[in-house]
Design a protein around this motif. Structure first.
Motif, mmCIF file in Angstrom:
data_model
loop_
_atom_site.group_PDB
_atom_site.id
_atom_site.type_symbol
_atom_site.label_atom_id
_atom_site.label_comp_id
_atom_site.label_asym_id
_atom_site.label_seq_id
_atom_site.Cartn_x
_atom_site.Cartn_y
_atom_site.Cartn_z
ATOM 1 N N MET A 98 0.782 -1.245 -0.016
ATOM 2 C CA MET A 98 -0.319 -0.184 -0.251
ATOM 3 C C MET A 98 1.266 1.117 0.058
ATOM 4 S SD MET A 98 -3.078 -0.582 2.679
ATOM 5 C CE MET A 98 -1.918 -1.055 4.121
ATOM 6 N N VAL A 99 0.709 2.017 -0.758
ATOM 7 C CA VAL A 99 1.508 3.244 -1.034
ATOM 8 C C VAL A 99 0.632 4.528 -1.432
ATOM 9 C CG1 VAL A 99 3.408 4.527 -2.544
ATOM 10 C CG2 VAL A 99 3.378 1.907 -2.336
ATOM 11 N N SER A 100 1.014 5.825 -0.688
ATOM 12 C CA SER A 100 0.480 6.753 -0.430
ATOM 13 C C SER A 100 0.048 7.466 -1.424
ATOM 14 C CB SER A 100 -0.292 7.248 0.667
ATOM 15 O OG SER A 100 0.941 7.961 1.186
ATOM 16 N N GLY A 101 1.404 7.775 -2.285
ATOM 17 C CA GLY A 101 1.673 8.632 -2.467
ATOM 18 C C GLY A 101 2.757 10.496 -2.055
ATOM 19 N N HIS A 102 2.306 9.798 -0.771
ATOM 20 C CA HIS A 102 3.034 10.785 -0.059
ATOM 21 C C HIS A 102 4.067 10.778 0.348
ATOM 22 C CE1 HIS A 102 -1.626 11.123 1.040
ATOM 23 N NE2 HIS A 102 -1.371 11.509 -0.293
ATOM 24 N N VAL A 103 4.976 11.956 -0.077
ATOM 25 C CA VAL A 103 6.305 11.495 -0.043
ATOM 26 C C VAL A 103 6.821 12.131 1.511
ATOM 27 C CG1 VAL A 103 9.236 11.934 -0.881
ATOM 28 C CG2 VAL A 103 7.033 11.161 -2.143
ATOM 29 N N ASP A 104 7.417 10.401 2.561
ATOM 30 C CA ASP A 104 7.882 11.142 3.688
ATOM 31 C C ASP A 104 9.316 12.397 3.765
ATOM 32 O OD1 ASP A 104 5.718 10.184 5.616
ATOM 33 O OD2 ASP A 104 6.771 8.132 4.712
ATOM 34 N N GLY A 105 10.031 12.381 2.395
ATOM 35 C CA GLY A 105 11.179 12.512 3.059
ATOM 36 C C GLY A 105 12.222 12.351 1.396
ATOM 37 N N SER A 130 14.257 7.044 9.933
ATOM 38 C CA SER A 130 15.046 5.778 10.295
ATOM 39 C C SER A 130 13.715 4.794 11.215
ATOM 40 C CB SER A 130 16.350 6.053 10.953
ATOM 41 O OG SER A 130 16.692 6.715 10.050
ATOM 42 N N ARG A 131 12.975 4.965 11.831
ATOM 43 C CA ARG A 131 12.482 4.249 12.664
ATOM 44 C C ARG A 131 11.556 3.676 12.304
ATOM 45 N NH1 ARG A 131 11.357 9.234 14.651
ATOM 46 N NH2 ARG A 131 8.683 9.795 14.525
ATOM 47 N N TYR A 132 11.137 4.127 10.923
ATOM 48 C CA TYR A 132 9.864 2.970 10.139
ATOM 49 C C TYR A 132 10.285 2.452 9.344
ATOM 50 C CZ TYR A 132 7.198 7.288 11.466
ATOM 51 O OH TYR A 132 6.963 8.709 12.463
ATOM 52 N N ILE A 133 11.427 2.117 8.926
ATOM 53 C CA ILE A 133 12.189 1.509 7.913
ATOM 54 C C ILE A 133 12.563 0.097 8.858
ATOM 55 C CG2 ILE A 133 13.775 1.368 6.666
ATOM 56 C CD1 ILE A 133 13.790 3.706 6.393
ATOM 57 N N ALA A 134 12.132 -1.030 8.369
ATOM 58 C CA ALA A 134 12.344 -2.147 8.952
ATOM 59 C C ALA A 134 12.886 -3.231 8.536
ATOM 60 C CB ALA A 134 11.714 -2.725 9.880
ATOM 61 N N HIS A 135 13.459 -4.760 8.918
ATOM 62 C CA HIS A 135 14.060 -5.573 8.194
ATOM 63 C C HIS A 135 13.325 -6.731 7.806
ATOM 64 C CE1 HIS A 135 16.366 -9.491 8.006
ATOM 65 N NE2 HIS A 135 16.241 -9.102 7.210
ATOM 66 N N LYS A 136 13.064 -6.267 5.357
ATOM 67 C CA LYS A 136 12.027 -7.264 5.790
ATOM 68 C C LYS A 136 10.826 -6.670 5.514
ATOM 69 C CE LYS A 136 14.337 -10.223 4.097
ATOM 70 N NZ LYS A 136 14.919 -9.856 2.924
ATOM 71 N N GLY A 137 11.238 -5.221 6.215
ATOM 72 C CA GLY A 137 9.475 -4.895 5.310
ATOM 73 C C GLY A 137 9.292 -4.023 4.133
ATOM 74 N N SER A 138 8.379 -3.282 4.050
ATOM 75 C CA SER A 138 8.493 -2.885 2.571
ATOM 76 C C SER A 138 8.960 -1.245 2.153
ATOM 77 C CB SER A 138 7.058 -2.341 2.634
ATOM 78 O OG SER A 138 6.268 -4.345 2.101
ATOM 79 N N ILE A 139 9.349 -1.164 1.268
ATOM 80 C CA ILE A 139 9.757 1.056 1.569
ATOM 81 C C ILE A 139 9.027 1.141 0.130
ATOM 82 C CG2 ILE A 139 12.022 0.582 0.820
ATOM 83 C CD1 ILE A 139 12.539 3.069 3.108
ATOM 84 N N GLU A 182 9.079 6.976 0.776
ATOM 85 C CA GLU A 182 8.323 6.812 1.344
ATOM 86 C C GLU A 182 8.027 6.047 2.616
ATOM 87 O OE1 GLU A 182 3.126 5.642 1.165
ATOM 88 O OE2 GLU A 182 4.418 6.539 -1.300
ATOM 89 N N VAL A 183 8.020 5.983 3.385
ATOM 90 C CA VAL A 183 7.741 4.998 4.277
ATOM 91 C C VAL A 183 6.492 3.886 5.000
ATOM 92 C CG1 VAL A 183 9.650 5.594 5.983
ATOM 93 C CG2 VAL A 183 7.079 6.624 6.260
ATOM 94 N N ASP A 184 6.999 2.942 5.176
ATOM 95 C CA ASP A 184 5.082 2.003 5.423
ATOM 96 C C ASP A 184 4.464 2.914 6.218
ATOM 97 O OD1 ASP A 184 3.943 -0.739 4.693
ATOM 98 O OD2 ASP A 184 4.846 -0.621 7.101
ATOM 99 N N LEU A 185 3.068 2.402 5.002
ATOM 100 C CA LEU A 185 1.842 3.795 6.088
ATOM 101 C C LEU A 185 1.353 2.699 7.354
ATOM 102 C CD1 LEU A 185 -0.344 5.702 4.579
ATOM 103 C CD2 LEU A 185 -1.254 4.110 3.535
#
Length: 221
Positions: A98-105, A130-139, A182-185
Motif C-alpha cells: 500500500m503506497v499513498s504517494g505522500h513522500v516523507d522525505g 529511520s524508525r519506520y524502516i524495518a528489516h524485510k519491511g516494505s519501502i 515513502e515509509v510504510d503506511l
C-alpha cells in the motif's frame, strides 16, 4: 492509493516555476492514458499528482511548494526520467504494497554494487524516518515498492532485481543521488495509534496498545 509497481518510465517535458509551486508537463511513455481523465491521480516518481490537463502522450500536473520541499522535484530538470503508476482500481492486483504517494522525505544513495545480476544499494534515510524502516519491511523509492534487506542505524540495503532495474529509473541511480522516500503506511499509523492509546490507557487504567502487547500478540519478534 498505489501499489509501487511501475507501469512506465516517463520524461519531464516542461517545468514551469510559479512562485514556490511547479507545473509539470510529463511525457508518459508507454503508460496507457485511455482511461485517464481530469482529476485522476498518477504517481510521478512516488509523488501522487492530480492531472489538470490531458495530452495525447502525457499529462500536466501541479506540485505545491510543500511537496517540492519534501521531494527531489526541486532539483529535477527537463529531460529527467520519472517512474509512473496510475492509481489502483478495485480490479488492480496488489503486487507491491500500500503506497499513498505522500513522500516523507529524501534518501541518499551511499553505495551501489552488483551482486550477481542484481544491483545492491545502501541508502541513508533522514534520522526522523529511520524508525519506520524495518528489516524485510516494505519501502517506496521513487515510487517503486521494494523490500528492505538490511538495516544499520540510519542506513538500509535494497536489492534491485534485473526486471525492476529494466522497468524503472533505479538502474540509473549512482552514489550521491537523492531519491523520494515513502515509509510504510502501516508503521506511521501504528505509531500514532500507540501515542493515543498510551494517553487513553493512562487516564482509564487500561493497558492500551504497547510494545509489550504487540510482542505478546506476535506482531514483533
Amino acid at each position: 492509493m498505489f501499489t509501487g509497481i511501475i507501469e512506465s518510465v516517463g520524461t519531464l517535458r516542461k517545468i514551469e516555476r510559479r512562485g514556490g509551486d511547479i507545473r509539470l508537463t510529463v511525457a508518459s511513455g508507454k503508460l496507457d492514458l485511455s482511461d485517464v481523465k481530469l482529476g485522476d491521480s498518477i504517481a510521478t516518481n512516488g509523488v501522487c499528482l492530480t492531472v489538470v490537463e490531458c495530452l495525447n502522450d502525457g499529462y500536466v500536473a501541479d506540485i505545491s511548494a510543500e511537496t517540492v520541499e519534501l521531494t527531489g522535484f526541486a532539483h529535477y530538470q527537463v529531460g529527467t526520467k520519472v517512474n509512473l503508476e496510475k492509481a489502483v482500481t478495485p480490479m488492480t492486483r496488489l503486487g507491491g504494497h500500500m503506497v499513498s504517494g505522500h513522500v516523507d522525505g529524501v534518501a541518499q544513495v551511499d553505495e551501489r554494487q552488483f551482486r550477481g545480476k542484481a544491483i545492491e544499494f545502501w541508502l541513508s534515510a533522514p534520522k526522523e524516518l529511520s524508525r519506520y524502516i524495518a528489516h524485510k519491511g516494505s519501502i517506496t523509492i521513487d515510487g517503486v515498492s521494494l523490500t528492505v534487506n538490511e538495516v544499520a542505524e540510519h542506513q538500509f540495503r535494497l536489492t534491485i532485481v534485473p526486471h525492476t532495474a529494466a522497468e524503472t529509473t533505479l538502474v540509473d541511480l549512482k552514489m550521491g543521488d537523492s531519491v523520494n522516500l515513502e515509509v510504510d503506511l502501516i508503521a506511521r499509523h501504528l505509531e500514532r495509534l500507540m501515542q493515543f492509546s498510551g494517553d487513553n490507557a493512562a487516564s482509564s487504567g487500561g493497558e492500551g496498545v504497547t510494545m509489550d502487547l504487540l510482542a505478546r500478540s506476535g506482531f514483533l519478534k
